[in-house]
Design an enzyme around this catalytic site. Structure first.
Site, PDB file in Angstrom:
ATOM      1  N   HIS A 307       0.862  -1.184   0.000  1.00 12.32           N
ATOM      2  CA  HIS A 307       0.000   0.000   0.000  1.00 12.32           C
ATOM      3  C   HIS A 307       0.895   1.229   0.000  1.00 12.32           C
ATOM      4  O   HIS A 307       1.931   1.236   0.658  1.00 12.32           O
ATOM      5  CB  HIS A 307      -0.912   0.016   1.241  1.00 12.32           C
ATOM      6  CG  HIS A 307      -2.058   0.951   1.106  1.00 12.32           C
ATOM      7  ND1 HIS A 307      -1.947   2.297   1.354  1.00 12.32           N
ATOM      8  CD2 HIS A 307      -3.335   0.728   0.718  1.00 12.32           C
ATOM      9  CE1 HIS A 307      -3.112   2.864   1.124  1.00 12.32           C
ATOM     10  NE2 HIS A 307      -3.976   1.941   0.735  1.00 12.32           N
ATOM     11  N   ASP A 365      -7.991  -5.141   0.221  1.00 11.78           N
ATOM     12  CA  ASP A 365      -8.518  -5.951  -0.872  1.00 11.78           C
ATOM     13  C   ASP A 365      -8.161  -7.421  -0.766  1.00 11.78           C
ATOM     14  O   ASP A 365      -8.723  -8.253  -1.476  1.00 11.78           O
ATOM     15  CB  ASP A 365      -8.002  -5.417  -2.212  1.00 11.78           C
ATOM     16  CG  ASP A 365      -8.698  -4.126  -2.572  1.00 11.78           C
ATOM     17  OD1 ASP A 365      -9.878  -4.004  -2.210  1.00 11.78           O
ATOM     18  OD2 ASP A 365      -8.082  -3.266  -3.205  1.00 11.78           O
TER      19      ASP A 365
HETATM   20  N1  ACO Z   1       4.135  -7.722  -4.909  1.00 14.06           N
HETATM   21  C1  ACO Z   1       5.479  -7.727  -5.090  1.00 14.06           C
HETATM   22  N2  ACO Z   1       6.269  -6.640  -4.938  1.00 14.06           N
HETATM   23  C2  ACO Z   1       5.665  -5.490  -4.600  1.00 14.06           C
HETATM   24  C3  ACO Z   1       4.272  -5.394  -4.393  1.00 14.06           C
HETATM   25  C4  ACO Z   1       3.505  -6.570  -4.552  1.00 14.06           C
HETATM   26  N3  ACO Z   1       2.184  -6.545  -4.375  1.00 14.06           N
HETATM   27  N4  ACO Z   1       3.951  -4.124  -4.065  1.00 14.06           N
HETATM   28  C5  ACO Z   1       5.094  -3.428  -4.064  1.00 14.06           C
HETATM   29  N5  ACO Z   1       6.137  -4.257  -4.383  1.00 14.06           N
HETATM   30  C6  ACO Z   1       7.565  -3.893  -4.412  1.00 14.06           C
HETATM   31  C7  ACO Z   1       7.900  -3.086  -5.648  1.00 14.06           C
HETATM   32  O1  ACO Z   1       8.305  -3.931  -6.724  1.00 14.06           O
HETATM   33  C8  ACO Z   1       9.026  -2.226  -5.129  1.00 14.06           C
HETATM   34  O2  ACO Z   1      10.188  -3.034  -5.058  1.00 14.06           O
HETATM   35  P1  ACO Z   1      11.650  -2.371  -5.300  1.00 14.06           P
HETATM   36  O3  ACO Z   1      11.841  -1.389  -4.190  1.00 14.06           O
HETATM   37  O4  ACO Z   1      12.584  -3.526  -5.237  1.00 14.06           O
HETATM   38  O5  ACO Z   1      11.587  -1.735  -6.665  1.00 14.06           O
HETATM   39  C9  ACO Z   1       8.616  -1.909  -3.697  1.00 14.06           C
HETATM   40  O6  ACO Z   1       7.797  -3.027  -3.308  1.00 14.06           O
HETATM   41  C10 ACO Z   1       7.808  -0.629  -3.550  1.00 14.06           C
HETATM   42  O7  ACO Z   1       6.705  -0.690  -4.440  1.00 14.06           O
HETATM   43  P2  ACO Z   1       6.055   0.557  -5.170  1.00 14.06           P
HETATM   44  O8  ACO Z   1       5.379   0.102  -6.423  1.00 14.06           O
HETATM   45  O9  ACO Z   1       7.084   1.634  -5.283  1.00 14.06           O
HETATM   46  O10 ACO Z   1       4.994   1.005  -4.095  1.00 14.06           O
HETATM   47  P3  ACO Z   1       3.819   2.015  -4.348  1.00 14.06           P
HETATM   48  O11 ACO Z   1       3.535   2.668  -3.061  1.00 14.06           O
HETATM   49  O12 ACO Z   1       4.088   2.893  -5.519  1.00 14.06           O
HETATM   50  O13 ACO Z   1       2.585   1.061  -4.795  1.00 14.06           O
HETATM   51  C11 ACO Z   1       0.760  -0.414  -4.670  1.00 14.06           C
HETATM   52  C12 ACO Z   1       1.600   0.631  -3.930  1.00 14.06           C
HETATM   53  C13 ACO Z   1       0.306   0.122  -6.050  1.00 14.06           C
HETATM   54  C14 ACO Z   1      -0.486  -0.710  -3.856  1.00 14.06           C
HETATM   55  C15 ACO Z   1       1.625  -1.693  -4.850  1.00 14.06           C
HETATM   56  O14 ACO Z   1       2.015  -2.191  -3.599  1.00 14.06           O
HETATM   57  C16 ACO Z   1       0.880  -2.778  -5.653  1.00 14.06           C
HETATM   58  O15 ACO Z   1       0.918  -2.768  -6.883  1.00 14.06           O
HETATM   59  N6  ACO Z   1       0.172  -3.729  -4.953  1.00 14.06           N
HETATM   60  C17 ACO Z   1      -0.597  -4.729  -5.609  1.00 14.06           C
HETATM   61  C18 ACO Z   1      -1.935  -4.153  -6.063  1.00 14.06           C
HETATM   62  C19 ACO Z   1      -2.890  -3.891  -4.909  1.00 14.06           C
HETATM   63  O16 ACO Z   1      -3.074  -4.727  -4.017  1.00 14.06           O
HETATM   64  N7  ACO Z   1      -3.544  -2.729  -4.945  1.00 14.06           N
HETATM   65  C20 ACO Z   1      -4.537  -2.342  -3.932  1.00 14.06           C
HETATM   66  C21 ACO Z   1      -4.089  -1.167  -3.171  1.00 14.06           C
HETATM   67  S1  ACO Z   1      -5.222  -0.853  -1.863  1.00 14.06           S
HETATM   68  C22 ACO Z   1      -6.494  -0.024  -2.548  1.00 14.06           C
HETATM   69  O17 ACO Z   1      -6.413   0.630  -3.539  1.00 14.06           O
HETATM   70  C23 ACO Z   1      -7.768  -0.150  -1.861  1.00 14.06           C
END
Ligand code: ACO
Length: 439
Positions: A307, A365
């Protein structure tokens, strides 16, 4: 002395003092509005990692501590003791209603729980298997055509009426997305039923079959909608605010919120979680999926994990996890392989260094899809349910923004990295010298 942050331009030596503002809770905020005026520079913050876009008194969240409060009330208390309509009132008006206020609010919502018959014809423009969120985008936007000329956003009574209309009409629009996909006759609200019972009856009733309310289902959905009702300046709420800042029709703004919510990085994740759990099929396949999630050359991510704001635990996930267990335990004969996979996946991921280091925890979620599936709601409708819940937050933020004395159009700037100035070249001169044709 009031606190400031000094910004110094090393090239010119010019310095400015930016005032530091304190809210009720949360980090202090640097008022950066003077940066352009004084230094001729913009602030760059892709993804708004450090940028507060507005002042708001609706929702407070602290991602590090896993805190979420609406108008000061902890989400845990609201989920335990309140109901969705009461939370709507709280978000819109800032206080919990007295019983008279609540009765009046309920009556007003009931009175407006109908949509123009012509609007129902919009649905037939969509294929039966169109994604329900694409239909929601259309039908919420279509509401604007019924409430445009007579709606004055500068009139507080008109704004209030708009908010009540949104809350009253969203369940009808959402339930009819499902009706359309099933080929069932359109549903109309039952005045004698409560908000949640009404929605479930509109979804599942059929003219030739008796329908019985399942209190357990109402209770579970009630909790789910409360947890989704608002979440500060998230992507869809910010979209509603930005569209609303241009004085766009508020129903069209709700449609814009649906567009953003549909994205799988936002509200589309609940649907993606269930698809992922189905793909995993069995707990023994989990390690393979964990490895894929960690592999940077694989676009796969663990859906329902991570998140932008919560770096400890999503407090909504904790509530929903418990609700999920309660529901599946109470529902007789329900097959729960998805819950088993989800729990094992959570357990494995939370011990894995990759997820621990990056503070990736289950978000709201992760378990909500399992609840919705247990209630018989098809996967493609999950984000629609989310939109139904979040519409209260969207319209509360719209109300707050329009009434704000600082209300003005939102207009971000940019760091331009395109071409330098260049001169137009007529098309005949762009192809280089023509080749001679062979004879
Ligand atoms: N699975 C694997 N790796 C992940 C995940 C995941 N679900 N989420 C983040 N990471 C990793 C990224 O690859 C990144 O790794 P790095 O530092 O080695 O490059 C690090 O964690 C940080 O991730 P970001 O994408 O920079 O985090 P951001 O805050 O931009 O994104 C998000 C948050 C979009 C929710 C992301 O965690 C994601 O895509 N999750 C899966 C989708 C999801 O569950 N969305 C629902 C959000 S809640 C809502 O809207 C109600």
């Amino acid at each position: 002395m009031s606190r400031t942050v000094t910004i110094i331009d090393n090239a010119t030596g010019k310095k400015i003092e930016c005032p530091v503002l304190s809210g009720t809770n949360g980090p202090d905020v640097v008022d950066a509005s003077a940066i352009y005026r004084e230094l001729g520079m913009f602030a760059l913050d892709p993804g708004f990692l450090s940028t507060a876009s507005c002042r708001s008194s609706i929702t407070f969240l602290d991602g590090e501590a896993g805190i979420l409060r609406h108008r000061g009330y902890p989400i845990e208390q609201l989920a335990e003791h309140s109901n969705y309509l009461e939370v709507c009132y709280l978000l819109l008006y800032g206080t919990l209603p007295t019983s008279n206020q609540m009765t009046d609010f309920q009556n007003q919502i009931r009175e407006r729980s109908v949509v123009h018959e012509h609007l129902l014809r919009f649905y037939s423009g969509y294929l039966y298997d169109a994604h329900p969120m694409s239909i929601m985008v259309g039908v919420t936007g279509a509401l604007s055509s019924y409430y445009h000329e007579a709606l004055d956003i500068n009139d507080p009574d008109d704004r209030d009426l708009t908010a009540r209309r949104v809350i009253a009409k969203m369940p009808i629009l959402a339930a009819n997305c499902y009706k359309h996909s099933m080929g069932h006759p359109f549903a109309y609200a039952w005045p004698e039923l409560g908000y949640m019972e009404n929605f479930l009856k509109m979804m599942f009733t059929r003219p030739h079959l008796p329908y019985e309310t399942i209190p357990l289902a109402c209770k579970a959905l009630e909790k789910l909608l409360i947890l989704h009702a608002d979440h500060e300046q998230n992507a869809s709420t910010s979209t509603v605010r930005l569209a609303g800042s241009a004085e766009a029709n508020p129903f069209a703004c709700i449609s814009a919120g649906c567009v953003t919510l549909w994205g799988r990085a936002h509200g589309g994740a609940n649907e993606a979680v269930v698809r992922m759990l189905n793909d995993i099929q069995h707990p023994r396949h989990i390690p393979k999926f964990i490895e894929r999630a960690k592999n940077k050359s694989d676009p796969f991510r663990l859906m329902g994990f991570g998140h932008r704001v919560y770096k400890n635990y999503d407090p909504r996930a904790a509530i929903i996890r418990k609700a999920c267990h309660e529901l599946l335990n109470e529902l007789q004969g329900i097959n729960q392989p998805l819950l088993d996979i989800a729990m094992r996946l959570e357990e494995i991921a939370l011990q894995d260094e990759y997820f621990v280091e990056r503070k990736l925890y289950p978000n709201v979620d992760f378990y909500s899809g399992i609840i919705l599936q247990a209630l018989g709601i098809p996967t493609s409708m999950f984000t629609v349910i989310f939109a139904l819940g979040r519409s209260a937050g969207w319209i509360a933020h719209w109300l707050e923004m329009v009434a704000d004395p600082d209300f003005r159009i939102g207009r971000p700037r940019q760091l331009y990295i395109g071409s330098e100035k260049r001169s137009y070249v007529p098309i005949e001169q762009r192809d280089g010298p023509a080749r001679k044709k062979r004879s």
